[in-house]
Design a protein around this motif. Structure first.
Motif, PDB file in Angstrom:
ATOM      1  N   LEU A 866      -8.598   1.537  -1.595  1.00  0.00           N
ATOM      2  CA  LEU A 866      -8.258   2.804  -0.946  1.00  0.00           C
ATOM      3  C   LEU A 866      -8.065   3.905  -1.978  1.00  0.00           C
ATOM      4  CD1 LEU A 866      -5.733   1.475   1.723  1.00  0.00           C
ATOM      5  CD2 LEU A 866      -8.098   2.199   2.111  1.00  0.00           C
ATOM      6  N   ARG A 867      -7.458   3.538  -3.119  1.00  0.00           N
ATOM      7  CA  ARG A 867      -7.321   4.525  -4.192  1.00  0.00           C
ATOM      8  C   ARG A 867      -8.684   5.035  -4.637  1.00  0.00           C
ATOM      9  NH1 ARG A 867      -9.796   4.609  -8.696  1.00  0.00           N
ATOM     10  NH2 ARG A 867      -9.295   2.422  -9.049  1.00  0.00           N
ATOM     11  N   GLY A 868      -9.668   4.122  -4.774  1.00  0.00           N
ATOM     12  CA  GLY A 868     -11.009   4.543  -5.159  1.00  0.00           C
ATOM     13  C   GLY A 868     -11.644   5.464  -4.132  1.00  0.00           C
ATOM     14  N   ALA A 880      -7.347  16.384   2.868  1.00  0.00           N
ATOM     15  CA  ALA A 880      -6.615  15.622   3.888  1.00  0.00           C
ATOM     16  C   ALA A 880      -6.923  14.131   3.773  1.00  0.00           C
ATOM     17  CB  ALA A 880      -6.973  16.130   5.281  1.00  0.00           C
ATOM     18  N   ALA A 881      -8.227  13.795   3.634  1.00  0.00           N
ATOM     19  CA  ALA A 881      -8.608  12.385   3.505  1.00  0.00           C
ATOM     20  C   ALA A 881      -8.071  11.798   2.211  1.00  0.00           C
ATOM     21  CB  ALA A 881     -10.125  12.237   3.571  1.00  0.00           C
ATOM     22  N   ALA A 882      -8.163  12.575   1.122  1.00  0.00           N
ATOM     23  CA  ALA A 882      -7.665  12.078  -0.166  1.00  0.00           C
ATOM     24  C   ALA A 882      -6.174  11.786  -0.089  1.00  0.00           C
ATOM     25  CB  ALA A 882      -7.947  13.102  -1.261  1.00  0.00           C
ATOM     26  N   GLU A 883      -5.402  12.698   0.496  1.00  0.00           N
ATOM     27  CA  GLU A 883      -3.958  12.492   0.594  1.00  0.00           C
ATOM     28  C   GLU A 883      -3.632  11.256   1.426  1.00  0.00           C
ATOM     29  OE1 GLU A 883      -0.090  15.306   1.236  1.00  0.00           O
ATOM     30  OE2 GLU A 883      -1.768  15.590   2.633  1.00  0.00           O
ATOM     31  N   ARG A 884      -4.345  11.095   2.556  1.00  0.00           N
ATOM     32  CA  ARG A 884      -4.089   9.934   3.416  1.00  0.00           C
ATOM     33  C   ARG A 884      -4.397   8.637   2.683  1.00  0.00           C
ATOM     34  NH1 ARG A 884      -7.720   7.203   6.080  1.00  0.00           N
ATOM     35  NH2 ARG A 884      -9.272   8.897   5.973  1.00  0.00           N
ATOM     36  N   LEU A 885      -5.527   8.563   1.990  1.00  0.00           N
ATOM     37  CA  LEU A 885      -5.928   7.347   1.277  1.00  0.00           C
ATOM     38  C   LEU A 885      -4.992   7.039   0.117  1.00  0.00           C
ATOM     39  CD1 LEU A 885      -9.752   8.019   1.368  1.00  0.00           C
ATOM     40  CD2 LEU A 885      -8.639   6.056   2.416  1.00  0.00           C
ATOM     41  N   TYR A 886      -4.640   8.075  -0.658  1.00  0.00           N
ATOM     42  CA  TYR A 886      -3.714   7.851  -1.777  1.00  0.00           C
ATOM     43  C   TYR A 886      -2.348   7.385  -1.279  1.00  0.00           C
ATOM     44  CZ  TYR A 886      -6.813  10.234  -5.149  1.00  0.00           C
ATOM     45  OH  TYR A 886      -7.849  10.572  -5.969  1.00  0.00           O
ATOM     46  N   ALA A 887      -1.854   8.002  -0.197  1.00  0.00           N
ATOM     47  CA  ALA A 887      -0.531   7.642   0.320  1.00  0.00           C
ATOM     48  C   ALA A 887      -0.515   6.199   0.814  1.00  0.00           C
ATOM     49  CB  ALA A 887      -0.140   8.598   1.448  1.00  0.00           C
ATOM     50  N   GLU A 888      -1.580   5.786   1.491  1.00  0.00           N
ATOM     51  CA  GLU A 888      -1.649   4.397   1.969  1.00  0.00           C
ATOM     52  C   GLU A 888      -1.728   3.434   0.791  1.00  0.00           C
ATOM     53  OE1 GLU A 888      -4.190   1.512   5.000  1.00  0.00           O
ATOM     54  OE2 GLU A 888      -4.715   3.649   4.850  1.00  0.00           O
ATOM     55  N   ALA A 889      -2.464   3.827  -0.245  1.00  0.00           N
ATOM     56  CA  ALA A 889      -2.568   2.971  -1.427  1.00  0.00           C
ATOM     57  C   ALA A 889      -1.196   2.790  -2.086  1.00  0.00           C
ATOM     58  CB  ALA A 889      -3.560   3.572  -2.417  1.00  0.00           C
ATOM     59  N   VAL A 890      -0.447   3.893  -2.260  1.00  0.00           N
ATOM     60  CA  VAL A 890       0.872   3.805  -2.890  1.00  0.00           C
ATOM     61  C   VAL A 890       1.803   2.932  -2.060  1.00  0.00           C
ATOM     62  CG1 VAL A 890       2.923   5.129  -3.500  1.00  0.00           C
ATOM     63  CG2 VAL A 890       0.670   5.990  -4.112  1.00  0.00           C
ATOM     64  N   GLU A 891       1.695   3.048  -0.731  1.00  0.00           N
ATOM     65  CA  GLU A 891       2.552   2.264   0.150  1.00  0.00           C
ATOM     66  C   GLU A 891       2.265   0.769   0.029  1.00  0.00           C
ATOM     67  OE1 GLU A 891       3.486   1.772   4.943  1.00  0.00           O
ATOM     68  OE2 GLU A 891       2.213   3.416   4.220  1.00  0.00           O
ATOM     69  N   ARG A 892       0.994   0.400  -0.180  1.00  0.00           N
ATOM     70  CA  ARG A 892       0.606  -1.007  -0.206  1.00  0.00           C
ATOM     71  C   ARG A 892       0.788  -1.650  -1.581  1.00  0.00           C
ATOM     72  NH1 ARG A 892      -2.613  -3.081   3.878  1.00  0.00           N
ATOM     73  NH2 ARG A 892      -3.181  -1.646   5.552  1.00  0.00           N
ATOM     74  N   ILE A 893       0.730  -0.881  -2.654  1.00  0.00           N
ATOM     75  CA  ILE A 893       0.736  -1.449  -4.008  1.00  0.00           C
ATOM     76  C   ILE A 893       2.101  -2.018  -4.359  1.00  0.00           C
ATOM     77  CG2 ILE A 893       0.663  -0.811  -6.459  1.00  0.00           C
ATOM     78  CD1 ILE A 893      -1.686   0.977  -5.842  1.00  0.00           C
ATOM     79  N   ASP A 894       2.104  -3.172  -4.994  1.00  0.00           N
ATOM     80  CA  ASP A 894       3.336  -3.775  -5.506  1.00  0.00           C
ATOM     81  C   ASP A 894       3.659  -3.112  -6.855  1.00  0.00           C
ATOM     82  OD1 ASP A 894       5.375  -5.286  -6.483  1.00  0.00           O
ATOM     83  OD2 ASP A 894       4.189  -7.109  -6.759  1.00  0.00           O
ATOM     84  N   HIS A 896       5.802  -3.769  -9.058  1.00  0.00           N
ATOM     85  CA  HIS A 896       6.314  -4.657 -10.103  1.00  0.00           C
ATOM     86  C   HIS A 896       5.220  -5.499 -10.758  1.00  0.00           C
ATOM     87  CE1 HIS A 896      10.273  -3.541  -8.788  1.00  0.00           C
ATOM     88  NE2 HIS A 896      10.000  -3.926  -7.555  1.00  0.00           N
ATOM     89  N   TRP A 897       4.000  -5.400 -10.279  1.00  0.00           N
ATOM     90  CA  TRP A 897       2.921  -6.234 -10.792  1.00  0.00           C
ATOM     91  C   TRP A 897       2.148  -5.464 -11.856  1.00  0.00           C
ATOM     92  CZ3 TRP A 897      -2.435  -6.930  -8.341  1.00  0.00           C
ATOM     93  CH2 TRP A 897      -3.132  -7.945  -9.007  1.00  0.00           C
ATOM     94  N   VAL A 898       2.046  -6.032 -13.048  1.00  0.00           N
ATOM     95  CA  VAL A 898       1.456  -5.295 -14.154  1.00  0.00           C
ATOM     96  C   VAL A 898       0.007  -4.889 -13.873  1.00  0.00           C
ATOM     97  CG1 VAL A 898       0.687  -7.364 -15.404  1.00  0.00           C
ATOM     98  CG2 VAL A 898       1.201  -5.247 -16.652  1.00  0.00           C
ATOM     99  N   LYS A 899      -0.751  -5.731 -13.158  1.00  0.00           N
ATOM    100  CA  LYS A 899      -2.155  -5.425 -12.888  1.00  0.00           C
ATOM    101  C   LYS A 899      -2.303  -4.197 -11.993  1.00  0.00           C
ATOM    102  CE  LYS A 899      -6.615  -6.152 -12.590  1.00  0.00           C
ATOM    103  NZ  LYS A 899      -7.485  -5.816 -13.715  1.00  0.00           N
ATOM    104  N   SER A 900      -1.278  -3.892 -11.215  1.00  0.00           N
ATOM    105  CA  SER A 900      -1.394  -2.783 -10.271  1.00  0.00           C
ATOM    106  C   SER A 900      -0.945  -1.452 -10.869  1.00  0.00           C
ATOM    107  CB  SER A 900      -0.574  -3.071  -9.014  1.00  0.00           C
ATOM    108  OG  SER A 900       0.805  -3.114  -9.327  1.00  0.00           O
ATOM    109  N   LEU A 901      -0.473  -1.462 -12.120  1.00  0.00           N
ATOM    110  CA  LEU A 901       0.053  -0.238 -12.705  1.00  0.00           C
ATOM    111  C   LEU A 901      -0.982   0.882 -12.731  1.00  0.00           C
ATOM    112  CD1 LEU A 901       2.104  -1.620 -15.733  1.00  0.00           C
ATOM    113  CD2 LEU A 901       2.996  -0.662 -13.605  1.00  0.00           C
ATOM    114  N   GLY A 902      -2.199   0.549 -13.140  1.00  0.00           N
ATOM    115  CA  GLY A 902      -3.227   1.574 -13.255  1.00  0.00           C
ATOM    116  C   GLY A 902      -3.571   2.198 -11.918  1.00  0.00           C
ATOM    117  N   ASN A 903      -3.762   1.365 -10.890  1.00  0.00           N
ATOM    118  CA  ASN A 903      -4.120   1.903  -9.576  1.00  0.00           C
ATOM    119  C   ASN A 903      -2.976   2.730  -8.993  1.00  0.00           C
ATOM    120  OD1 ASN A 903      -6.835   0.975  -8.993  1.00  0.00           O
ATOM    121  ND2 ASN A 903      -5.974  -1.083  -9.065  1.00  0.00           N
ATOM    122  N   ARG A 904      -1.741   2.273  -9.200  1.00  0.00           N
ATOM    123  CA  ARG A 904      -0.612   3.040  -8.687  1.00  0.00           C
ATOM    124  C   ARG A 904      -0.517   4.392  -9.391  1.00  0.00           C
ATOM    125  NH1 ARG A 904       4.997   3.676  -9.602  1.00  0.00           N
ATOM    126  NH2 ARG A 904       6.158   3.937  -7.631  1.00  0.00           N
ATOM    127  N   ALA A 905      -0.697   4.391 -10.715  1.00  0.00           N
ATOM    128  CA  ALA A 905      -0.633   5.644 -11.461  1.00  0.00           C
ATOM    129  C   ALA A 905      -1.734   6.604 -11.025  1.00  0.00           C
ATOM    130  CB  ALA A 905      -0.737   5.355 -12.962  1.00  0.00           C
TER     131      ALA A 905
END
Length: 962
Positions: A866-868, A880-894, A896-905
């Protein structure tokens, strides 16, 4: 003594120690003699082959022979014969001769239709190979001819083994291996045919036809030839055939279905209007068989989950994940956050599917809660359950499964009687009397009919009357019917011989059925006894494995307890499976990993049962060894969370936090497994320091430790900690280890250390060396890890073509491992590499990754996709679409997981850009601040740290303005 030429020329004593053979000339001499043991090789030929330049004199040759004799001792005799030499040794002591014998026997078994024996023989044959045949004699003409012959036999044996496994139903795990083989041997038509059959068995008819067309073109372009008649015939069959059912379909039935045709239609119709239907009735009334028949007509997409083997509700979500073929975690260890139920919901959220939950009565509360949650979250899902009591949730529709009517009961008895006595004919009234005595319960009827092998119908009727104390009667209550069934099981049991009774009652400790190789030692029985139990309907054979109906298992378990043998049987069960995982572990890090993953996956339920019993019985040493030995399988398959509760319980049961003497490495592995569960964070914090010391001690000596995968996982688990340097140093210190896989891991980890020091060139060389190390020993898992890291570095220097090529290769490997989550992760990475040059291709990769992540039930990988897609929306100015996709991505990402740091950032930075574009500078600054805080896990929030998180230059600049 054992002698080997299938790889480097080597010799081993019977005790296992290797015999030092000396230099290249002596190894070449032994290899030439072993090409055909017992045959004379002329001295001139030996001298010429060992030294083509002619520098080896007759005297020098004789000296080499003498030294070789001394090295080998009396176990292998080298004789002078005329003008040459020969080696006299039992043929089976030479790996090439043993391979040829086993391959011949395996092929013969395959021709005779015994696929199980064929596969066992062929696996044993192929395991003898350690590398290219006669690799010490690359310039020898004799060796080259022999090597070509042996390699051809190896490939033929591999084809035979795959054909045998296809006959046993192993198509799902064979497809990746066959794709790889066809890619290496595109003109080998038998491999093409096997791949086409495997794809078709998976439901991939279209893919199978594509494979045929590709091979046809290869043959035409390379040889100017058409496909063989056999391949053309297979192609025609595929064109006219229907795709096979889903791999999650109910088990195939071996007997006719009698007496419930109308009932099947009615239950199937009910499922179209009611999303939850529960079949209820007493044991043995036929609920399971009815559910199988209903599933066959009620839906195209079916997942059948057998719950009888589960001992408690804790393993229920994992059982469903396994039934869907989903891993519990991905290649990079998804930590915390998402539960197995969350993954199930993600996988089923938009899928039209019938989920069959069979034998729910012992887990009725847990099944009810899970079914209610799935049905609420997945609107296209329907559930068919079977139980002795209702689930008791809103929306449940009950279907009472009754005993057979009079005519159907007689028909069932007659059909099953004719299976054991072909000429069976009896007075219908007598048959009816027998069926009435059995309350017309299908299982009781089948057990009784099996006795007609040795009894006539009148004798059977009389014995039933005496045993049950009943004659033809009217209807009874469910409890009475259950007692009747129990009496019939008891009666059938009493007719067994003492060895048969003992074998049957000990078989009850198996949780997921058993192979003959497992059943014999655990049951203390030979093959004839087990087959006798099959003949008498106490066991059945499904897919090459013995299994026992739950009603019979419950009775046998009581008898096992009464005999006082439960602990003995469980110890034998644990002992067998501990030996299995110990044997498998090194193969899981080598080229045979797909075969061994499949073998252990078939034993997954038994492995869990063995771990559970060892923990419950406070067998600390055994439980630690079992968990450690199984850990490689659990992590590669993504099922480590399935043993996390047992690992936690085991750690809690220990006296203090110190590991038992001599089991430090096992203890550290147990800590890693405990931390992989949702409740493992506290355990990790308590045991981390002690476990690190234990692991360091295990790997500080001259000899490598026992469980190499623990090193890699230790680094990955610690990478997100505040101070990961100790973990990096521990693993990096193994660069000179004698174990090739460990050396590759050490290189991989060392490269990450240099990345932190900004030495990208050194890191890239070391990642490449790690990839080659993993690839050399055939480990797809490690290779994919290293290739992914190399792709990231290539992208960092703007070489996106190289990044894409490396990611493509990694995706191929994860597909072979059946890792949906890892493939999704890599597709997102490839989309990131493509987004600057080919927006449409990047969008396709992100969309495919999202689809795979949903199928796998992985919220974190879905968030990355979704971030992509949000990045693309932002590039297209669709705020509008970018904000919706980014917000859903942030909500789903863990977080605390090191692999997800880049996508969350990147998602947070994208939200900042959107806010900035709308003039909300305060919101933008807050988002950029969150990105900077994420970067501190790697280093200070410098532009370099932001780039390591994967942020493109435009976002690096935006965040750096802070």
């Amino acid at each position: 003594m054992r002698l080997g030429i299938l790889g480097e020329t080597r010799a081993w004593r019977d005790g296992g120690g290797e015999v030092p053979l000396g230099g290249p000339a002596r190894r070449a001499l032994l290899a030439l003699l072993l090409v055909r043991p017992g045959e004379v090789v002329s001295a001139d030929r030996l001298a010429e082959e060992i030294d083509p330049d002619g520098a080896l004199s007759a005297h020098a040759l004789q000296s080499q022979v003498s030294r070789l004799r001394t090295a080998l001792g009396s176990a292998a005799v080298i004789e002078r014969a005329g003008a040459g030499y020969r080696i006299v040794v039992p043929h089976d002591d030479v790996d090439a001769c043993r391979f040829e014998r086993l391959a011949r026997e395996g092929r013969a078994a395959l021709r005779e239709g015994d696929a199980g024996r064929a596969v066992a023989l062929l696996r044993e044959a192929l395991e003898l190979w350690r590398g290219p045949a006669l690799s010490d004699l690359s310039e020898s003409e004799t060796a080259q001819v022999a090597a070509v012959r042996l390699e051809e036999q190896r490939l033929a044996a591999l084809e035979d083994r795959i054909e045998g496994e296809l006959r046993l139903g192993g198509h799902r795990l064979l497809v990746p291996e066959l794709r790889e083989l066809v890619g290496r041997h595109p003109l080998r038509e038998r491999l093409t045919g096997l791949l086409m059959r495997a794809l078709f068995a998976e439901g991939g008819q279209a893919e199978a036809l594509v494979v045929f067309e590709q091979t046809r073109r290869h043959l035409a372009d390379e040889l100017g030839a058409d496909p063989s008649a056999e391949l053309v015939t297979l192609h025609r069959e595929l064109l006219s055939a229907d795709p096979s059912p889903s791999p999650a379909a109910p088990p195939a039935q071996l007997t006719t279905f009698v007496g419930r045709a109308e009932e099947v239609a009615e239950v199937a119709e009910l499922l179209w209007v009611a999303r939850l239907v529960t079949l209820i009735g007493p044991g043995g009334v036929g609920k399971t068989r009815l559910s199988v028949e209903v599933a066959a007509v009620a839906a195209d997409d079916v997942c059948f989950v057998e719950l009888a083997a589960l001992r408690d509700g804790a393993g229920l979500p994992q059982a469903l994940l396994s039934a869907f073929g989903l891993r519990e975690n991905g290649l990079h260890l998804e930590v915390g956050g998402q539960t197995p139920v969350d993954r199930l919901i993600a996988a089923l959220s938009d899928r039209m599917l019938l989920l069959v939950l069979d034998n729910c009565e012992h887990l009725v509360e847990e099944v009810a809660m899970l079914a209610a949650r799935l049905l609420a979250a997945c609107p296209r899902l329907r559930v068919l359950a079977s139980s002795r009591e209702p689930l008791g949730i809103i929306g449940e529709n009950l279907w009472h499964v009754r005993p057979l009517d009079d005519a159907a009961a007689v028909q069932l008895f007659t059909d099953r009687a004719r299976a054991v006595r072909r000429a069976f004919a009896a007075d219908p009234a007598t048959v009816r009397r027998v069926c009435a005595a059995l309350d017309d319960l299908p299982l009781a009827i089948e057990l009784a009919a099996a006795r007609l092998r040795t009894l006539d119908i009148d004798d059977l009727a009389e014995r039933l009357h005496d045993q049950l104390g009943i004659a033809a009667r009217g209807s009874r209550t469910a409890d009475e019917r259950h007692r009747t069934l129990r009496s019939v099981v008891a009666w059938s049991w009493d007719l067994l011989s003492e060895p048969e009774q003992r074998a049957a009652q000990r078989f009850t400790v198996f949780a997921g059925g058993a192979t003959a190789e497992a059943a014999r030692p655990v049951c203390g029985a030979d093959g004839e006894t087990l087959e006798s139990l099959v003949d008498k309907s106490l066991l059945e054979v499904v897919g090459g494995r013995y299994r026992m109906l739950e009603t019979i298992r419950a009775y046998g378990a009581e008898r096992l307890d009464a005999a006082g043998e439960r602990e003995s049987a469980r110890r034998a069960h644990v002992r067998h499976h501990l030996e299995l995982v110990r044997t498998a572990e090194p193969h899981l890090r080598q080229a045979e990993q797909l075969e061994w993953l499949a073998a252990l996956a078939a034993e997954h339920a038994n492995l869990l049962a063995a771990v559970r019993w060892a923990v419950e019985a406070a067998q600390v040493e055994t439980a630690l060894q079992l968990l450690a030995s199984a850990s490689t399988y659990l992590w590669i398959r993504g099922t480590s969370a399935s043993v996390a509760p047992q690992a936690i319980a085991l750690l809690d049961a220990m006296v203090g936090d110190a590991p038992p003497a001599g089991l430090g490495e096992e203890y550290a592995t147990c800590v890693l497994l405990a931390a992989s569960g949702a409740a493992g964070r506290a355990v990790w914090q308590r045991h981390r320091s002690t476990a690190e010391k234990a692991l360091a001690a295990a790997w500080s000596g001259a000899q490598p430790g026992r469980y190499p995968v623990g090193l890699l996982l230790w680094m990955m688990r610690n990478a997100g900690e505040a101070d990961p340097q100790g973990a990096f140093a521990l693993v990096s210190s193994q660069r000179d280890c004698s174990e090739p896989w460990v050396r590759a891991v050490a290189q991989y980890v060392s490269a990450f250390g240099r990345l932190r020091e900004r030495d990208h060139a050194w890191a890239e060389r070391t990642f490449a060396a790690a990839a080659e190390g993993f690839r050399a020993i055939g480990d797809r898992w490690g290779t994919a890890l290293a290739l992914d890291a190399l792709a990231g570095l290539a992208a960092a220097r703007d070489d996106h073509a190289e990044a894409i090529a490396l990611t493509d290769e990694a995706i191929t490997l994860t597909e072979q491992l059946g890792a949906l989550e890892d493939s999704a992760d890599l597709l997102v990475n490839r989309g990131d590499h493509l987004v600057g040059a080919d927006l449409a291709a990047a969008r396709a990769d992100y969309a495919k990754a999202a689809d795979l992540a949903r199928r796998a039930g992985s919220s974190t990988y879905l968030a990355a996709a979704l971030r992509g897609l949000g990045d693309i929306a932002l590039l297209e100015q669709d705020l509008a679409a970018a904000e919706r996709l980014y917000a859903e991505a942030v909500e789903r990402i863990d977080p605390h997981w090191v692999k997800s740091l880049g996508n969350r950032a990147r998602a947070l930075a994208g939200l900042g850009v959107v806010a900035e574009a709308r003039g909300d500078h305060a919101a933008a600054r807050a988002r950029y601040q969150e990105v900077a805080e994420s970067a501190t896990v790697i280093d200070a929030p410098t532009p370099e740290a932001l780039r390591l998180l994967g942020l493109p230059e435009s976002l690096v600049e935006a965040v750096s303005r802070l």
